[in-house]
Write a protein that holds these residues in place. Structure first.
Motif, short mmCIF file in Angstrom:
data_model
loop_
_atom_site.label_atom_id
_atom_site.label_comp_id
_atom_site.label_asym_id
_atom_site.label_seq_id
_atom_site.Cartn_x
_atom_site.Cartn_y
_atom_site.Cartn_z
N UNK A 13 -77.32 14.88 -11.36
CA UNK A 13 -77.19 16.33 -11.27
C UNK A 13 -76.65 16.73 -9.90
N UNK A 14 -76.06 17.91 -9.84
CA UNK A 14 -75.65 18.52 -8.58
C UNK A 14 -76.71 19.54 -8.20
N UNK A 19 -75.35 15.32 -4.83
CA UNK A 19 -75.59 14.66 -6.10
C UNK A 19 -76.87 13.83 -6.01
N UNK A 20 -77.64 13.82 -7.09
CA UNK A 20 -78.86 13.00 -7.13
C UNK A 20 -79.19 12.66 -8.57
N UNK A 79 -87.24 23.33 -7.73
CA UNK A 79 -86.04 24.15 -7.67
C UNK A 79 -85.05 23.72 -8.75
N UNK A 80 -84.91 22.44 -8.96
CA UNK A 80 -84.02 21.96 -10.01
C UNK A 80 -84.43 22.49 -11.38
N UNK A 81 -85.73 22.48 -11.65
CA UNK A 81 -86.22 23.03 -12.92
C UNK A 81 -85.89 24.51 -13.03
N UNK A 262 -74.57 21.88 -17.83
CA UNK A 262 -74.88 22.02 -16.41
C UNK A 262 -75.12 20.71 -15.72
N UNK A 263 -75.43 19.68 -16.48
CA UNK A 263 -75.67 18.37 -15.85
C UNK A 263 -74.35 17.81 -15.39
#
Length: 270
Positions: A13-14, A19-20, A79-81, A262-263
């Protein structure tokens, strides 16, 4: 991302300008086992690393070389969630959370582990602490207090090569450990390379170990700050403000793209 010899479907994901990968500790252990005999880098991101990533071109070069990029920050995962990624606290990967699984796996599968980091007077303490819990582990430790541009560095690199580790743990703090790995990469043996910060200082008992529930609830940073306020004030209360433009970019991207698009990396085969 460099190809590996074992296929592990992982979502990349960005997030906050970098990126991670959405992985679990078990995924990381399987990745180490599946890429044994190859040189791979397993990096990690938290808010401090994201700050350094934006400020330092060499840090960006390091992450571009990484085969797997863990998330070791619960606030980052939350935050990603919030912006629509499928992730949970189970995706937090940090040494203190997975260390027993790592050392158990190392003992069972015969991994040769080499750690570089910490003060010389603490090396034996950390090694003894690990071997008390996992006596079958094959572990070598060396101090991280050396001139990375001097002859000591050459001696260390030859020592690492001679021991032919399966896993190289580098605990010299950010960004020193990442930049050392980057600059030494062509002289390091084929092994899994993980920057692990102060991991062995915790093992040696010379640094306070936050309770594991603090990490799961996203307040480990606060526990650390209470013990080391002078050293960590800038990291926890100044650096995050520099990430606001990337936070806003995440929100804008979330508004523009549906969740299923979005991924940024979809499924990566590692």
């Amino acid at each position: 991302m460099k190809p590996s010899c074992r296929l592990l479907p992982v979502t990349r994901v960005a997030l906050m300008g970098a990126q991670m990968d959405v992985v679990t500790p078990d995924t990381v252990m399987d990745f180490i086992a599946g890429t044994r005999g190859r040189q791979t880098i397993i990096a990690n991101h938290n808010l401090h690393s994201l700050y350094l990533f934006q400020k330092c071109a060499d840090m960006r070069r390091f992450y571009a070389q990484a085969d797997l990029i863990e998330m070791d920050s619960t606030p980052l995962i939350l935050w990603g969630k919030l912006v629509g990624h499928e992730m949970s606290r189970a995706n937090r990967c940090t040494y203190l959370d997975f260390r027993e699984d790592f050392w158990s796996r190392a003992a069972e599968e015969g991994w040769r582990v080499f750690h570089v980091g910490g003060a010389p007077e603490h090396n034996q303490l950390s090694k003894d602490a690990i071997l008390r819990r996992h006596p079958r582990v094959k572990l070598e430790v060396r101090s991280g207090y050396f001139d990375v541009n001097g002859p000591e560095n050459d001696v260390l690199l030859k020592d690492i090569a001679a021991h032919r580790p399966d896993v190289l743990l580098v605990g010299m703090g950010m960004p020193r450990q990442e930049l050392w790995i980057l600059n030494a990469l062509d002289r390091l043996p084929p092994c899994a390379i993980l920057p692990v910060g102060a991991a062995f200082d915790y093992e040696a008992g010379v640094m306070n170990t936050p309770p594991r529930w603090a990490g799961q609830w996203g307040i480990e940073w606060l526990v650390r700050f209470l013990y080391e306020p002078k050293r960590l004030f800038t990291r926890y209360f100044i650096e995050p403000w520099t990430l606001i433009p990337f936070v806003m970019a995440d929100l804008l991207a979330r508004r523009r793209a549906p969740v299923n698009q979005y991924e940024s990396g979809a499924r990566q085969n590692l």
